[in-house]
Scaffold this motif. Structure first.
Motif, mmCIF file in Angstrom:
data_model
loop_
_atom_site.group_PDB
_atom_site.id
_atom_site.type_symbol
_atom_site.label_atom_id
_atom_site.label_comp_id
_atom_site.label_asym_id
_atom_site.label_seq_id
_atom_site.Cartn_x
_atom_site.Cartn_y
_atom_site.Cartn_z
ATOM 1 N N ARG A 22 26.007 -19.214 -32.284
ATOM 2 C CA ARG A 22 24.958 -20.211 -32.049
ATOM 3 C C ARG A 22 24.638 -20.409 -30.569
ATOM 4 O O ARG A 22 23.801 -21.236 -30.221
ATOM 5 C CB ARG A 22 25.352 -21.536 -32.705
ATOM 6 C CG ARG A 22 25.354 -21.384 -34.225
ATOM 7 C CD ARG A 22 26.007 -22.494 -35.020
ATOM 8 N NE ARG A 22 26.042 -23.798 -34.461
ATOM 9 C CZ ARG A 22 27.101 -24.610 -34.533
ATOM 10 N NH1 ARG A 22 28.200 -24.225 -35.154
ATOM 11 N NH2 ARG A 22 27.062 -25.803 -34.020
ATOM 12 N N ILE A 23 25.285 -19.663 -29.704
ATOM 13 C CA ILE A 23 24.971 -19.721 -28.268
ATOM 14 C C ILE A 23 24.193 -18.441 -27.936
ATOM 15 O O ILE A 23 24.764 -17.346 -27.944
ATOM 16 C CB ILE A 23 26.255 -19.847 -27.414
ATOM 17 C CG1 ILE A 23 26.998 -21.141 -27.779
ATOM 18 C CG2 ILE A 23 25.904 -19.804 -25.925
ATOM 19 C CD1 ILE A 23 28.322 -21.333 -27.085
ATOM 20 N N PRO A 24 22.911 -18.568 -27.659
ATOM 21 C CA PRO A 24 22.066 -17.378 -27.521
ATOM 22 C C PRO A 24 22.408 -16.473 -26.333
ATOM 23 O O PRO A 24 22.349 -15.257 -26.454
ATOM 24 C CB PRO A 24 20.643 -17.947 -27.390
ATOM 25 C CG PRO A 24 20.805 -19.384 -27.052
ATOM 26 C CD PRO A 24 22.164 -19.811 -27.501
ATOM 27 N N ASP A 25 22.740 -17.031 -25.199
ATOM 28 C CA ASP A 25 22.993 -16.222 -24.008
ATOM 29 C C ASP A 25 24.417 -16.453 -23.509
ATOM 30 O O ASP A 25 24.626 -17.123 -22.488
ATOM 31 C CB ASP A 25 21.990 -16.578 -22.906
ATOM 32 C CG ASP A 25 20.563 -16.266 -23.320
ATOM 33 O OD1 ASP A 25 20.352 -15.212 -23.939
ATOM 34 O OD2 ASP A 25 19.665 -17.094 -23.029
ATOM 35 N N LEU A 26 25.377 -15.898 -24.208
ATOM 36 C CA LEU A 26 26.776 -16.064 -23.807
ATOM 37 C C LEU A 26 26.999 -15.471 -22.419
ATOM 38 O O LEU A 26 26.550 -14.365 -22.124
ATOM 39 C CB LEU A 26 27.701 -15.386 -24.813
ATOM 40 C CG LEU A 26 27.806 -16.046 -26.182
ATOM 41 C CD1 LEU A 26 28.545 -15.132 -27.166
ATOM 42 C CD2 LEU A 26 28.498 -17.395 -26.091
ATOM 43 N N LYS A 27 27.720 -16.208 -21.578
ATOM 44 C CA LYS A 27 28.031 -15.745 -20.230
ATOM 45 C C LYS A 27 29.188 -14.746 -20.228
ATOM 46 O O LYS A 27 29.344 -13.986 -19.278
ATOM 47 C CB LYS A 27 28.417 -16.942 -19.344
ATOM 48 C CG LYS A 27 27.259 -17.830 -18.987
ATOM 49 C CD LYS A 27 27.670 -19.096 -18.243
ATOM 50 C CE LYS A 27 28.729 -18.922 -17.208
ATOM 51 N NZ LYS A 27 29.091 -20.170 -16.521
ATOM 52 N N HIS A 28 30.014 -14.778 -21.267
ATOM 53 C CA HIS A 28 31.220 -13.960 -21.297
ATOM 54 C C HIS A 28 31.260 -13.093 -22.551
ATOM 55 O O HIS A 28 30.522 -13.312 -23.503
ATOM 56 C CB HIS A 28 32.459 -14.859 -21.243
ATOM 57 C CG HIS A 28 32.454 -15.792 -20.079
ATOM 58 N ND1 HIS A 28 32.602 -15.372 -18.775
ATOM 59 C CD2 HIS A 28 32.283 -17.139 -20.010
ATOM 60 C CE1 HIS A 28 32.537 -16.404 -17.960
ATOM 61 N NE2 HIS A 28 32.341 -17.493 -18.683
ATOM 62 N N ASN A 29 32.175 -12.149 -22.539
ATOM 63 C CA ASN A 29 32.402 -11.259 -23.673
ATOM 64 C C ASN A 29 33.645 -11.767 -24.411
ATOM 65 O O ASN A 29 34.707 -11.925 -23.793
ATOM 66 C CB ASN A 29 32.616 -9.838 -23.137
ATOM 67 C CG ASN A 29 32.680 -8.819 -24.229
ATOM 68 O OD1 ASN A 29 32.404 -9.112 -25.391
ATOM 69 N ND2 ASN A 29 33.049 -7.609 -23.863
ATOM 70 N N TYR A 30 33.519 -12.035 -25.715
ATOM 71 C CA TYR A 30 34.602 -12.650 -26.476
ATOM 72 C C TYR A 30 35.141 -11.729 -27.566
ATOM 73 O O TYR A 30 34.384 -10.997 -28.202
ATOM 74 C CB TYR A 30 34.109 -13.928 -27.162
ATOM 75 C CG TYR A 30 33.726 -15.012 -26.195
ATOM 76 C CD1 TYR A 30 34.648 -15.954 -25.759
ATOM 77 C CD2 TYR A 30 32.427 -15.096 -25.697
ATOM 78 C CE1 TYR A 30 34.284 -16.945 -24.864
ATOM 79 C CE2 TYR A 30 32.056 -16.084 -24.804
ATOM 80 C CZ TYR A 30 32.987 -17.002 -24.396
ATOM 81 O OH TYR A 30 32.639 -17.985 -23.511
ATOM 82 N N LEU A 180 31.836 -25.517 -24.073
ATOM 83 C CA LEU A 180 32.583 -25.913 -22.880
ATOM 84 C C LEU A 180 33.175 -24.681 -22.186
ATOM 85 O O LEU A 180 33.030 -24.510 -20.979
ATOM 86 C CB LEU A 180 33.695 -26.880 -23.281
ATOM 87 C CG LEU A 180 34.619 -27.369 -22.201
ATOM 88 C CD1 LEU A 180 33.934 -28.468 -21.398
ATOM 89 C CD2 LEU A 180 35.905 -27.889 -22.808
ATOM 90 N N VAL A 181 33.810 -23.825 -22.951
ATOM 91 C CA VAL A 181 34.430 -22.613 -22.404
ATOM 92 C C VAL A 181 33.364 -21.712 -21.780
ATOM 93 O O VAL A 181 33.514 -21.249 -20.643
ATOM 94 C CB VAL A 181 35.214 -21.860 -23.502
ATOM 95 C CG1 VAL A 181 35.597 -20.458 -23.034
ATOM 96 C CG2 VAL A 181 36.460 -22.642 -23.904
ATOM 97 N N ASP A 182 32.285 -21.455 -22.514
ATOM 98 C CA ASP A 182 31.291 -20.509 -22.028
ATOM 99 C C ASP A 182 30.569 -21.022 -20.776
ATOM 100 O O ASP A 182 30.258 -20.260 -19.878
ATOM 101 C CB ASP A 182 30.291 -20.173 -23.124
ATOM 102 C CG ASP A 182 29.540 -18.892 -22.806
ATOM 103 O OD1 ASP A 182 30.195 -17.830 -22.655
ATOM 104 O OD2 ASP A 182 28.303 -18.941 -22.658
ATOM 105 N N LEU A 183 30.319 -22.320 -20.710
ATOM 106 C CA LEU A 183 29.596 -22.881 -19.574
ATOM 107 C C LEU A 183 30.463 -23.044 -18.319
ATOM 108 O O LEU A 183 29.962 -22.951 -17.208
ATOM 109 C CB LEU A 183 28.999 -24.239 -19.934
ATOM 110 C CG LEU A 183 27.822 -24.221 -20.894
ATOM 111 C CD1 LEU A 183 27.414 -25.648 -21.268
ATOM 112 C CD2 LEU A 183 26.643 -23.458 -20.319
ATOM 113 N N HIS A 184 31.751 -23.313 -18.501
ATOM 114 C CA HIS A 184 32.576 -23.720 -17.358
ATOM 115 C C HIS A 184 33.659 -22.740 -16.940
ATOM 116 O O HIS A 184 34.437 -23.043 -16.043
ATOM 117 C CB HIS A 184 33.183 -25.097 -17.632
ATOM 118 C CG HIS A 184 32.133 -26.151 -17.817
ATOM 119 N ND1 HIS A 184 31.365 -26.619 -16.790
ATOM 120 C CD2 HIS A 184 31.702 -26.785 -18.920
ATOM 121 C CE1 HIS A 184 30.510 -27.521 -17.245
ATOM 122 N NE2 HIS A 184 30.698 -27.641 -18.537
ATOM 123 N N LEU A 185 33.742 -21.606 -17.583
ATOM 124 C CA LEU A 185 34.724 -20.606 -17.132
ATOM 125 C C LEU A 185 34.063 -19.597 -16.206
ATOM 126 O O LEU A 185 32.929 -19.278 -16.325
ATOM 127 C CB LEU A 185 35.333 -19.855 -18.315
ATOM 128 C CG LEU A 185 36.679 -20.304 -18.811
ATOM 129 C CD1 LEU A 185 37.265 -19.340 -19.796
ATOM 130 C CD2 LEU A 185 37.668 -20.621 -17.733
#
Length: 185
Positions: A22-30, A180-185
């Protein structure tokens, strides 16, 4: 950044994956991996992880206290960070009831102490706001400095009535924690 999210149960893995979707533009690879429940499963999973930058243990948490008496930010489904973990009731070699393990908080969310135990815990003897689980101490013992634990509050101890855990957690969403993780890591 390559982030591994380790979950003790498949239901937690599903909730993490749904939140990620549900997060369209993930900053990280999970990568989301189920470790299995308990100390030994967590240890084995940590020893066999693929290469990564950060590992996060993320799963449900039972919290000592009555929900109606706690602040809203410690309500059902809210994320908390574990910064203090201890072990109770274990009789063995590697993790013999050692001193508490401490870490610095990574996020601006409530951070609490966690008690890991395989034995029945008399929750009436525990301090309010203690998190009870079977994995945190092992993870804290074996993790790298950049790794951390986020738990999602799933129930409150002692239970005032018998519960069906999987029914109780059906509506809990991990989106707030993942965001929280995706935005602040």
């Amino acid at each position: 950044m390559k982030i591994i999210i380790l979950t003790p149960m498949e239901i937690e893995q599903e909730k993490v994956q749904y939140a990620l979707s549900r997060i369209p533009d993930l900053k990280h690879n999970y990568e989301v991996i189920v470790s299995g429940i308990g100390r030994e499963s967590t240890a084995k999973a940590l020893m066999h992880l693929p290469l990564h930058d950060v590992c996060i243990l993320m799963g449900f948490a039972a919290l000592v206290g009555k929900e109606k008496d706690l602040p809203l930010h410690l309500g059902l489904g809210k994320p908390i960070e574990i910064t203090n973990s201890s072990l109770y009731g274990y009789e063995g070699a590697l993790f013999e009831n050692g001193k508490a393990i401490l870490s610095e908080p990574k996020f601006n969310i409530p951070y609490l102490s966690s008690l890991t135990s395989d034995k029945f815990v008399r929750t009436t003897d525990l301090a309010e706001l203690t998190v009870v689980n079977m994995e945190d101490y092992t993870f804290m013992f074996l993790k790298k400095p950049q790794d951390f634990i986020i738990r999602i509050i799933s129930d409150f101890l002692p239970h005032e009535k018998e519960i069906d855990f999987f029914e109780e957690v059906k509506t809990i969403d991990f989106f707030e924690a993942i965001q929280l993780v995706d935005l602040h890591l």
